[in-house]
Design an enzyme around this catalytic site. Structure first.
Site, mmCIF file in Angstrom:
data_model
loop_
_atom_site.group_PDB
_atom_site.id
_atom_site.type_symbol
_atom_site.label_atom_id
_atom_site.label_comp_id
_atom_site.label_asym_id
_atom_site.label_seq_id
_atom_site.Cartn_x
_atom_site.Cartn_y
_atom_site.Cartn_z
ATOM 1 C CB CYS A 11 24.032 -61.040 -5.051
ATOM 2 S SG CYS A 11 23.265 -59.411 -4.994
ATOM 3 C CG HIS A 42 21.053 -60.334 -1.389
ATOM 4 N ND1 HIS A 42 22.337 -60.346 -1.872
ATOM 5 C CD2 HIS A 42 20.799 -61.599 -0.961
ATOM 6 C CE1 HIS A 42 22.851 -61.572 -1.725
ATOM 7 N NE2 HIS A 42 21.929 -62.347 -1.174
#
Length: 865
Positions: free
Chosen positions: A163, A596
């Site tokens: 990510c 994230h």
């Protein structure tokens, strides 16, 4: 139409038509959709009078050709002919090729006498005719379908904790100057270096911005290439998005960089250098020195950034034909160590002594947070000051877009001497001020009053005691409320003010004054000489407070439009535009152990904001973006004047005046005009050599480098931006061709002799002497003989591997060196010169003859038994 003659077999079907007929048709419209010009196409088939629109509209001209098998058509704006069957342009009595003769080119027999008889100059080499610039080359046109279904809204699949990469790629993808370069000038993404990251990035951008707009793509090829060069990103662990950005942009720069042609300096530059008493060339300032970055590397490691060491032990000197990926990895790692700067002596200094400096008269004893400047250093920069390659300058689309310049000044508080340093940065790593830092920044200031342009260190103007008291009360109330309820009030302007605040140099960080010849207390302050087209800002977030195992970050508010950087601009800066609009934001969520990453990006076609969360793409509101915990921000220069100028120039294509002269212009510069707020002067040097011709190595893809403009477009661009040179004729440069053949002959000869000498050296059982050579210089020579570097290296430079003891030159312990034979050293030294000689002599073991006879006697007796 008998003048239309080429190698096209379909010319016999052309009917009778005159230039006046074509001009008259150009004032008409498409017979199908009734759209008017420019760029209407007329069918040249005998007894066919069809006129249709081109690719910028519905392209009815192509449809007509497919349905009627009428292959030849002429553009009514440029009067150029195209054959659909042959898929090529059919020329008038005009053919681009090499000049038939040049007075300064030597005859072939003289060339052979100079030792290049193995090569011949092609006599029939021709250059393809560049295409004519159309509306899309001058401005970004939003088609109707884009308003309903904008391109660029394609997600990226997560291929294992990637990510961080996906967010970084989406942020870069929504930087129009960079993306449009790859979409419009994709033919320039050429490199012989592996793993060819620029080609993988080109493929990815083409997929992300395709009209079909797939839901998501998998960036496997690009990711594998990155991992090949940089082992940090191998495996499946989460990595830092900012580190990935720096790695990717540095690799793109290295693969796409080109040497800047040496041009005559303008009077303003000369005057500036004289004023500052500059003792080093601009090229010395553009690239950093590896030795000067060691302290900043230590500071960066203390802040938790990832780094990796380089193994300098060379096990072989044999040159291999295949690419050595591990060696490339080490080269990238070595260069990466120069990418962060926070010391004044990181570059050559521009010194000036002053008895008094007005700007430092009001210095106080404020403590400021440490700051960093990230800059790109080239491998070629880590050279001896006397090296020839030290004076080379390189540019790429990356440096054109992201590089800025900071003037860093340090004043000795004892003698008032001021040292001025120019530092090139690619992104700004801004600290997030804590409560104490904020209190000091605002202790005598108010965040809305700005000091006059050029003042350094203060972003706000002093106010009265009432403003100070109100600010103090506000800060006190904020400090009493738990941060989980109401974190510290920090703005991006606060972070910038902390970055550019004056920094006291004392204690362990004292300044080494060359005039005083000792460590002194000093003060450092910075100004921006040149802001980049796109400003990349990295907010250095640390573990601020832990509560319920969740990382609580200080929220930094940032504007979506109108970021004003005027307070941080140097007084003599030529920069005119200092207002920036936000393009994209990279954010991370979660705890310190698992973050994230996502990206918020503004789509350039419909001006709406979208959240890119791996393969998911969702439209969001502006308030959602502003409430995000920003980690990396991309700001773009904002200029309504530039947009108006693009529209004005594009509208000139509607003027149907056939040009008597056609001008050739750089595609790269047109991309700047199309996407930059300040494109700068026209520069055609990216497709011209110093002699004014096309370099032979670029002749094969000249159509990727050049577009052709009508005279009225060129006149307007030239009058507005200047630069040049004006080019009406393209030809392959004979002089460069001859020089290239000589260089190729030299490469081949040097490589063959080295391999032969080195093979003989490897076969020796016990060499009496070893000659040491700097691996840094050897890698440059290796790049030259392999054709990776166009120019040969300078003199051999062994100064960094040698040390003098008791009058003898010996090898420095742990030096990055290799061993060659005496014959190989003499061969290289006879060509390049330099030194010094560093010789190793293996110790000679003295053997006692009596002991040898005794051993032989014992062996004989043993055998007899």
């Amino acid at each position: 139409m008998s003048s239309f003659r080429s190698h096209c077999p379909h010319l016999d079907s052309v009917g009778e038509i005159t230039k006046e007929d074509l001009i008259q048709k150009s004032h008409g419209s498409c017979q199908d959709c009734k759209v008017r010009g420019p760029n209407l196409w007329a069918c040249l088939e005998n007894r066919c009078s069809y006129v249709g629109c081109g690719e910028s509209q519905v392209d009815h001209s192509t449809i007509h050709s497919q349905e009627t098998k009428h292959y030849l058509t002429v553009n009514l704006t440029t009067l150029r002919v195209w054959c659909y069957a042959c898929s090529k342009e059919v020329f008038l009595d005009r053919k681009l090729g090499t000049q038939p003769s040049l007075p300064h080119v030597k005859p072939l027999h003289q060339i052979q006498e100079n030792g290049v008889q193995d090569f011949k100059i092609p006599s029939n080499t021709t250059l393809k005719t560049p295409l004519v610039a159309v509306f899309d080359d001058l401005d970004i046109e939003v088609e109707e379908e884009d308003e309903l279904k904008a391109r660029g809204l394609t997600g990226l699949k997560n291929i294992g904790n990637t990510c961080y990469m996906n967010a970084a790629l989406q942020a870069l993808s929504n930087c129009p100057p960079l993306t449009q370069f790859f979409l419009d000038c994709g033919g320039l993404a050429r490199t012989d270096k592996k793993p060819a990251i620029c080609k993988s990035y080109l493929k990815l951008m083409t997929e992300l911005w395709h009209k079909s707009r797939p839901g998501s793509v998998v960036p496997t090829t690009l990711f594998q290439g990155i991992k090949t060069v940089n082992p940090t990103f191998r495996g499946y662990s989460q990595q830092d998005a900012q580190e990935f950005l720096r790695c990717l942009m540095d690799l793109l720069h290295e693969e796409l960089k080109e040497q800047v042609m040496e041009v005559e300096e303008d009077p303003q530059t000369i005057m500036t250098e004289e004023t500052m008493e500059e003792d080093k060339s601009q090229s010395d300032v553009d690239f950093q020195s590896c030795e000067s970055c060691s302290s900043s590397d230590k500071a960066e490691n203390e802040n938790g950034s990832r780094s990796f060491s380089e193994d300098n032990n060379e096990t072989t000197m044999l040159i291999q034909d295949d690419e050595n990926n591990s060696e490339m990895s080490k080269d990238w790692q070595k260069e990466k160590m120069c990418n962060k700067i926070n010391k004044v002596h990181s570059e050559g200094e521009l010194d000036k002594d002053r008895d008094s400096v007005s700007e430092t008269a009001d210095l106080n004893n404020q403590e400021t947070v440490k700051v960093q400047i990230h800059s790109r250093a080239s491998v070629q920069s880590a050279l001896s000051p006397k090296r020839k390659k030290q004076h080379k300058k390189y540019r790429s689309v990356i440096s054109d877009i992201f590089d800025g310049t900071i003037i860093s000044s340090v004043q000795c508080l004892t003698c008032d001497r001021v040292s001025v340093t120019l530092e090139t940065f690619q992104d700004l790593s801004l600290p997030i001020p804590g409560k104490e830092d904020l209190a000091k920044l605002h202790s005598s200031s108010h965040p809305t009053s700005i000091v006059k342009a050029g003042s350094c260190g203060e972003a706000y103007a002093p106010q009265g005691w009432i403003a100070f008291f109100m600010e103090y009360v506000k800060r006190f109330v904020v400090s009493c409320v738990p941060s989980w309820f109401w974190g510290p009030v920090v703005t991006l302007q606060d972070c910038l003010a902390a970055f550019f605040a004056r920094d006291e140099l004392k204690g362990d960080n004292m300044y080494s004054c060359e005039k005083c010849k000792k460590l002194r207390n000093g003060v450092k302050f910075c100004k921006v000489q040149k802001f980049p087209e796109i400003l990349c800002i990295h907010l250095k977030r640390f573990r601020h407070e832990l509560m319920f195992s969740t990382k609580i970050s200080t929220h930094v508010s940032f504007p979506l439009e109108g970021l004003d950087l005027q307070p941080f601009l140097a007084k003599d800066s030529p920069v005119q535009i200092v207002t920036y609009d936000l393009l994209s934001v990279i954010c991370h969520h979660g705890t310190a152990s698992s973050g994230h990453y996502i990206a918020y990006c503004r789509n350039n076609l419909n001006n709406l904001w979208y959240e890119f969360d791996d393969q998911s793409v969702t439209e969001v509101s502006e308030s959602t973006v502003q409430n995000a915990e920003a980690y990396v921000l991309f700001y773009r220069k904002s200029s309504e004047e530039a947009q108006k100028e693009r529209r004005r120039i594009s509208n000139l294509l509607n003027i149907m005046e056939p040009s008597l002269l056609q001008f050739y212009i750089s595609r790269q510069w047109l991309n700047k005009f199309k996407t930059f707020a300040e494109p700068g002067p026209i520069s055609n040097n990216d497709f011209l050599c110093i002699h004014g011709g096309v370099p032979p190595r670029k002749a094969g893809y000249i159509e990727d480098l050049v577009l052709m403009l009508p005279q009225n477009i060129w006149d307007n661009l030239y009058s507005r931006y200047g630069g040049g040179p004006a080019v009406n004729h393209l030809y392959i440069c004979h002089t460069c061709q001859i020089e290239a053949e000589k260089i190729e002959k030299r490469r081949k000869t040097e490589l063959e002799i080295f391999i032969r000498l080195n093979r003989a050296f490897q076969e020796e059982d016990s060499p009496a002497t070893f000659y040491c050579i700097s691996m840094q210089w050897f890698r440059e020579w290796e790049s030259f003989v392999k054709g990776k570097d166009g120019d040969p290296p300078g003199p051999i430079d062994n100064t960094k591997i040698a040390v003098t003891k008791c009058g003898n030159v010996i090898l420095r312990q742990g030096a990055d060196s290799g061993q060659i034979s005496e014959e190989t050293w003499n061969f290289l030294q006879s060509i390049y010169g330099g030194g010094p000689e560093v010789i190793l002599r293996p110790p000679v073991v003295h053997v006692d003859p009596d002991a040898v006879q005794a051993e032989e006697k014992i062996e004989v007796e043993t055998r007899s038994l």
